[in-house]
Scaffold this motif. Structure first.
Motif, PDB file in Angstrom:
ATOM      1  N   THR B  10       0.834  -1.206   0.000  1.00  0.00           N
ATOM      2  CA  THR B  10       0.000   0.000   0.000  1.00  0.00           C
ATOM      3  C   THR B  10       0.868   1.255   0.000  1.00  0.00           C
ATOM      4  O   THR B  10       0.629   2.197  -0.767  1.00  0.00           O
ATOM      5  N   GLN B  11       1.899   1.207   0.843  1.00  0.00           N
ATOM      6  CA  GLN B  11       2.809   2.365   0.897  1.00  0.00           C
ATOM      7  C   GLN B  11       3.472   2.614  -0.458  1.00  0.00           C
ATOM      8  O   GLN B  11       3.596   3.749  -0.912  1.00  0.00           O
ATOM      9  N   LEU B  12       3.844   1.529  -1.085  1.00  0.00           N
ATOM     10  CA  LEU B  12       4.522   1.667  -2.372  1.00  0.00           C
ATOM     11  C   LEU B  12       3.567   2.205  -3.434  1.00  0.00           C
ATOM     12  O   LEU B  12       3.946   3.010  -4.287  1.00  0.00           O
ATOM     13  N   ALA B  13       2.325   1.737  -3.341  1.00  0.00           N
ATOM     14  CA  ALA B  13       1.331   2.219  -4.301  1.00  0.00           C
ATOM     15  C   ALA B  13       1.089   3.721  -4.124  1.00  0.00           C
ATOM     16  O   ALA B  13       0.891   4.455  -5.101  1.00  0.00           O
ATOM     17  N   GLN B  14       1.139   4.132  -2.861  1.00  0.00           N
ATOM     18  CA  GLN B  14       0.898   5.558  -2.590  1.00  0.00           C
ATOM     19  C   GLN B  14       2.094   6.414  -3.021  1.00  0.00           C
ATOM     20  O   GLN B  14       1.939   7.544  -3.469  1.00  0.00           O
ATOM     21  N   ASP B  15       3.278   5.845  -2.865  1.00  0.00           N
ATOM     22  CA  ASP B  15       4.470   6.608  -3.241  1.00  0.00           C
ATOM     23  C   ASP B  15       5.430   5.696  -4.026  1.00  0.00           C
ATOM     24  O   ASP B  15       6.381   5.132  -3.468  1.00  0.00           O
ATOM     25  N   PRO B  16       5.166   5.539  -5.285  1.00  0.00           N
ATOM     26  CA  PRO B  16       5.955   4.593  -6.098  1.00  0.00           C
ATOM     27  C   PRO B  16       7.443   4.939  -6.144  1.00  0.00           C
ATOM     28  O   PRO B  16       8.268   4.081  -6.445  1.00  0.00           O
ATOM     29  N   HIS B  17       7.797   6.168  -5.839  1.00  0.00           N
ATOM     30  CA  HIS B  17       9.207   6.549  -5.906  1.00  0.00           C
ATOM     31  C   HIS B  17       9.938   6.353  -4.577  1.00  0.00           C
ATOM     32  O   HIS B  17      11.130   6.628  -4.484  1.00  0.00           O
ATOM     33  N   SER B  18       9.233   5.878  -3.578  1.00  0.00           N
ATOM     34  CA  SER B  18       9.891   5.685  -2.284  1.00  0.00           C
ATOM     35  C   SER B  18      10.786   4.447  -2.321  1.00  0.00           C
ATOM     36  O   SER B  18      10.713   3.630  -3.248  1.00  0.00           O
TER      37      SER B  18
END
Lengths: 156, 294, 118
Positions: B10-18
């Motif tokens: 979910t976190q990655l989906a929210q911030d794909p550049h993280s």
């Protein structure tokens, strides 16, 4: 491997055949035993013997075929334990030619020799002089011609 | 762990550049979801091509997938970006160990220990490698699930890598082994030769352990020429491989380039189809090695 | 297409597989055709001679490698393939196929044919 030709048009097709069929010895001659080219022979005396025997065998089998009212045999094969001997004839622009082939059974086979012999014959036909120069080989000239051929074949 | 994966996804989906893909990829890898881990790592790497940890993660996943050749590339890249990256050093050590290049394996581990002297896993790995030197035949290293003590095929090795005193004679010349570094059987079942039957790399042993490299190479040159001629004259096009089943083993022969020949030999337990895949991989490595030699 | 009756049956099973262009029995030592069922355009004599030659070279290499002589081999080209199983009687059972043939199926039929011809 040594390869020499009295008639230069035979050399390239013979070299290709030796390479493709992986044979040890090749002797190209007329049915009368006049040598045109050889590959793999190291001694002149062997060429002389092989030419004489090859011509004699072809003459004998041609006569057998004639007695049987059959066309002449196209090829003969003798398979020993380690070597095979193949003798075949065909026609070129220069006239009839006989090829004597010796092959190691470890390296080649009758199938390979036959396969590439067809191609060999075709290439020789294509390379042979188109207008044959009929030349009467007189008995008196035979010995001298044979010697000349051998000198050419062995570079002497 | 599933919840962690869900959270991280979910976190990655929210911030794909993280950089959260690093943790997510590692979690998936540990869970054995290698395809998913592979996708996550590759996507992350595309976004962060200069991140050494991203290359390290990707290499670990590739190593788990037994794609040692590409794993080597990734660890090698990680070290180019971060020369003291212990994960990459351990990874490369594992790959060298796997192909029996104990000297290089130990050198990489010592370098890693110099960077992280308190890392217990490095000390254990060094002990394992030294134990293998005493043993007659090094077994594949049991890669740590989280941090495999690493594998990889060997293109250009870093010139700065210090080579310690060899503790055992390699069974084949080092350069030869490196052609197939990272592949199983590089010293007993892989052989690269030129068309004249001269050995370029690898080695071959018969089932009794006897070295038959030179003898087989001499015969293979003839097989290759005959295969090429047969394919040509029978209208089969260019030959790409010759596989054969024997009573005690399978062989696969393929030309990595027009001027070279590769042989892979395995026992009958390895199916021919799998052998073909292994041969393709080795062929790729051989091609690259040949290009480097040019 | 020609094949003597007993051998013909063995070859039939091979040529029925989709993608097989022809099947042959070849004298392994001589490289000569024993029986054949080939599509037009395939030279049986060439297949026989070349398959036997390759089989002999491969056998020597495999013997030296210590894995024994081939029980099945498959030469793969980008436009076709040659699949061969040696039979007990020094004959080779040979199939010439398309490149994308079901190799497993052809292999099975070759093995059956090899058993049938002894």
């Amino acid at each position: 491997m040594t390869a020499r030709a009295v008639e230069s048009w035979t050399l390239e097709p013979m070299n290709v055949f030796v390479h493709e069929a992986q044979v040890r010895l090749v002797l190209l001659m007329t049915p009368a035993g006049q040598v045109l080219a050889q590959s793999g022979f190291s001694r002149a005396v062997d060429v002389m013997s092989a030419a004489a025997l090859g011509a004699a065998i072809m003459a004998s089998t041609a006569e057998i075929a004639k007695q049987l009212r059959q066309p002449p045999f196209a090829a003969l094969n003798h398979q020993g334990e380690r070597h095979g001997i193949f003798l075949g004839g065909f026609t070129t622009g220069r006239g009839p030619v006989v090829a004597l082939v010796v092959y190691d059974l470890d390296v080649s086979s009758l199938g390979l020799v036959q396969l590439f012999f067809e191609q060999f014959a075709e290439e020789l036909r294509a390379a042979s002089p188109k207008a044959p120069v009929p030349k009467q080989v007189l008995a008196a000239d035979f010995e001298r011609e044979l010697t000349d051929s051998l000198n050419t074949l062995f570079g002497r | 762990m599933a919840d962690d994966i869900k959270t991280l996804s979910t976190q990655l989906a929210q911030d794909p550049h993280s950089l959260v893909f690093l943790r997510l990829g590692e979690l998936l890898r540990r869970k054995g979801q290698l395809d998913a881990a592979h996708r996550v790592a590759r996507t992350g790497l595309e976004r962060h091509p200069h991140n050494s940890d991203a290359h390290d993660l990707y290499a670990r996943i590739l190593a788990d997938k037994h794609d040692y050749e590409r794993a080597f590339d990734e660890w090698d890249m990680a070290l180019r970006i971060a020369p003291n990256h212990t994960g990459a050093l351990k990874g490369l050590a594992f790959l060298y160990f796997k192909v029996g290049d104990i000297t290089q394996a130990e050198a990489h581990l010592e370098e890693a220990r110099g960077v992280a002297p308190d890392d217990e896993s490095i000390a254990q790995a060094i002990a394992l490698v030294r134990g293998a030197v005493r043993a007659p035949a090094p077994a594949p290293a049991p890669a740590d699930a989280a941090q495999p003590v690493a594998p990889t095929p060997a293109p250009p090795l870093r010139a700065s890598t210090p080579a310690p005193e060899p503790m055992a004679e390699p069974t084949v010349p080092l350069e030869e082994a490196r052609v197939f570094a990272g592949l199983e059987g590089a010293q007993e079942g892989l052989l690269l030769l030129d068309l004249a039957g001269r050995v370029l790399g690898g080695a071959l042993k018969d089932p009794h352990g006897q070295d038959v490299t030179e003898a087989v190479a001499a015969y293979l040159a003839g097989v290759s020429q005959e295969a090429a001629r047969t394919a040509k004259l029978l209208g089969l096009g260019s030959w790409s491989g010759l596989s054969a089943e024997g009573p005690t083993g399978h062989v696969y022969l393929t030309p990595p380039r027009a001027d070279a020949l590769l042989l892979v030999v395995r026992d009958r337990a390895v199916p021919l189809g799998r052998l073909a895949i292994l041969a393709q991989r080795a062929s790729h490595m051989a091609r690259r090695w040949l290009e480097q030699q040019a | 297409m020609t094949a003597t009756t007993g051998y013909g049956r063995a070859l039939d099973l091979i040529t029925r597989v989709r993608g097989v262009r022809g099947a042959m029995l070849v004298a392994g030592d001589d490289g000569l055709v024993v029986a054949e069922q080939l599509m037009e355009g395939i030279r049986g004599s060439a297949v026989a001679a070349l398959a036997a030659s390759l089989a002999n070279r491969l056998r020597r290499a495999m013997d030296v490698a210590g894995v024994g002589g081939p029980m099945f081999w498959h030469l793969q080209g980008d436009q076709g393939a040659l699949l061969v199983v040696p039979a007990a009687s020094a004959m080779l059972v040979v199939a010439v196929t398309d490149a994308d043939v079901n190799v497993g199926l052809v292999r099975l039929e070759l093995l059956r044919a090899a058993e049938a011809v002894g």
